[in-house]
Scaffold this motif. Structure first.
Motif, PDB file in Angstrom:
ATOM      1  N   UNK A  78       0.847  -1.197   0.000  1.00  0.00           N
ATOM      2  CA  UNK A  78       0.000   0.000   0.000  1.00  0.00           C
ATOM      3  C   UNK A  78       0.882   1.247   0.000  1.00  0.00           C
ATOM      4  N   UNK A  79       0.682   2.096  -0.985  1.00  0.00           N
ATOM      5  CA  UNK A  79       1.361   3.389  -1.047  1.00  0.00           C
ATOM      6  C   UNK A  79       0.400   4.454  -0.545  1.00  0.00           C
ATOM      7  N   UNK A  80       0.916   5.363   0.301  1.00  0.00           N
ATOM      8  CA  UNK A  80       0.082   6.407   0.895  1.00  0.00           C
ATOM      9  C   UNK A  80       0.708   7.781   0.685  1.00  0.00           C
ATOM     10  N   UNK A  81      -0.139   8.778   0.689  1.00  0.00           N
ATOM     11  CA  UNK A  81       0.304  10.169   0.615  1.00  0.00           C
ATOM     12  C   UNK A  81      -0.487  10.973   1.624  1.00  0.00           C
ATOM     13  N   UNK A  82       0.208  11.529   2.589  1.00  0.00           N
ATOM     14  CA  UNK A  82      -0.412  12.372   3.614  1.00  0.00           C
ATOM     15  C   UNK A  82      -1.649  11.721   4.228  1.00  0.00           C
ATOM     16  N   UNK A  83      -1.530  10.434   4.537  1.00  0.00           N
ATOM     17  CA  UNK A  83      -2.591   9.724   5.238  1.00  0.00           C
ATOM     18  C   UNK A  83      -3.689   9.150   4.370  1.00  0.00           C
ATOM     19  N   UNK A  84      -3.589   9.272   3.057  1.00  0.00           N
ATOM     20  CA  UNK A  84      -4.608   8.660   2.198  1.00  0.00           C
ATOM     21  C   UNK A  84      -3.958   7.655   1.264  1.00  0.00           C
ATOM     22  N   UNK A  85      -4.673   6.585   0.978  1.00  0.00           N
ATOM     23  CA  UNK A  85      -4.174   5.528   0.116  1.00  0.00           C
ATOM     24  C   UNK A  85      -4.207   6.014  -1.335  1.00  0.00           C
ATOM     25  N   UNK A  86      -3.067   5.861  -2.043  1.00  0.00           N
ATOM     26  CA  UNK A  86      -3.024   6.255  -3.447  1.00  0.00           C
ATOM     27  C   UNK A  86      -2.849   5.060  -4.384  1.00  0.00           C
ATOM     28  N   UNK A  87      -2.382   3.919  -3.856  1.00  0.00           N
ATOM     29  CA  UNK A  87      -2.178   2.745  -4.706  1.00  0.00           C
ATOM     30  C   UNK A  87      -2.071   1.521  -3.809  1.00  0.00           C
ATOM     31  N   UNK A  88      -2.780   0.459  -4.170  1.00  0.00           N
ATOM     32  CA  UNK A  88      -2.729  -0.799  -3.422  1.00  0.00           C
ATOM     33  C   UNK A  88      -2.520  -1.930  -4.418  1.00  0.00           C
ATOM     34  N   UNK A  89      -1.517  -2.763  -4.144  1.00  0.00           N
ATOM     35  CA  UNK A  89      -1.068  -3.782  -5.087  1.00  0.00           C
ATOM     36  C   UNK A  89      -1.028  -5.153  -4.428  1.00  0.00           C
ATOM     37  N   UNK A  90      -1.487  -6.162  -5.154  1.00  0.00           N
ATOM     38  CA  UNK A  90      -1.339  -7.552  -4.718  1.00  0.00           C
ATOM     39  C   UNK A  90       0.125  -7.936  -4.881  1.00  0.00           C
TER      40      UNK A  90
END
Length: 126
Positions: A78-90
């Motif tokens: 899971x990639x996040x930016x300032x507390x929000x999810x921007x990308x989630x990968x299996x």
């Protein structure tokens, strides 16, 4: 948030394992389909996953996750930016080892300790 496959990102992690060369997470993430989003943290969750546990750790209360990985996957990136999810990968292969979160300057290297082949990602915090 829909969890997607990202073959380019998985290939980048696989190259670290196969080649044995250290890279930074920022270098590897450049190949990910982040849709132009900046990111400041990456988290890793091993399968099996509970939506409630993911939301608790990420402080994303109420976020609905679609297509959480199950059998046949190692985990979820899971990639996040300032507390929000921007990308989630299996994460299918190779397995990653990360405790806490990583940043763009985290070192990524092959980790074969304990007879397991995986990619170690340097943690920068919890």
């Amino acid at each position: 948030m829909t969890v997607v496959d990202d073959p380019q990102l998985e290939s980048a992690f696989s190259e670290v394992l196969a080649g044995g060369q250290e890279r930074t997470l920022g270098d590897l993430a450049q190949v990910a389909d982040l849709q132009g989003e900046d990111w400041d943290r990456m988290y890793y969750f091993r399968v099996p996953l509970l939506m409630s546990e993911v939301n608790r750790i990420l402080d994303t209360s109420g976020l609905v996750w679609k297509d959480l990985p199950t059998v046949g996957a190692e985990g979820m990136i899971v990639f996040m930016s300032e507390g929000r999810v921007v990308h989630a990968v299996v994460d299918r292969a190779p397995a990653l080892a990360l405790s806490g979160f990583a940043t763009a300057d985290s070192v990524v290297r092959a980790d074969t300790s304990g007879g397991l082949e995986r990619v170690g990602v340097e943690a920068k915090g919890r």
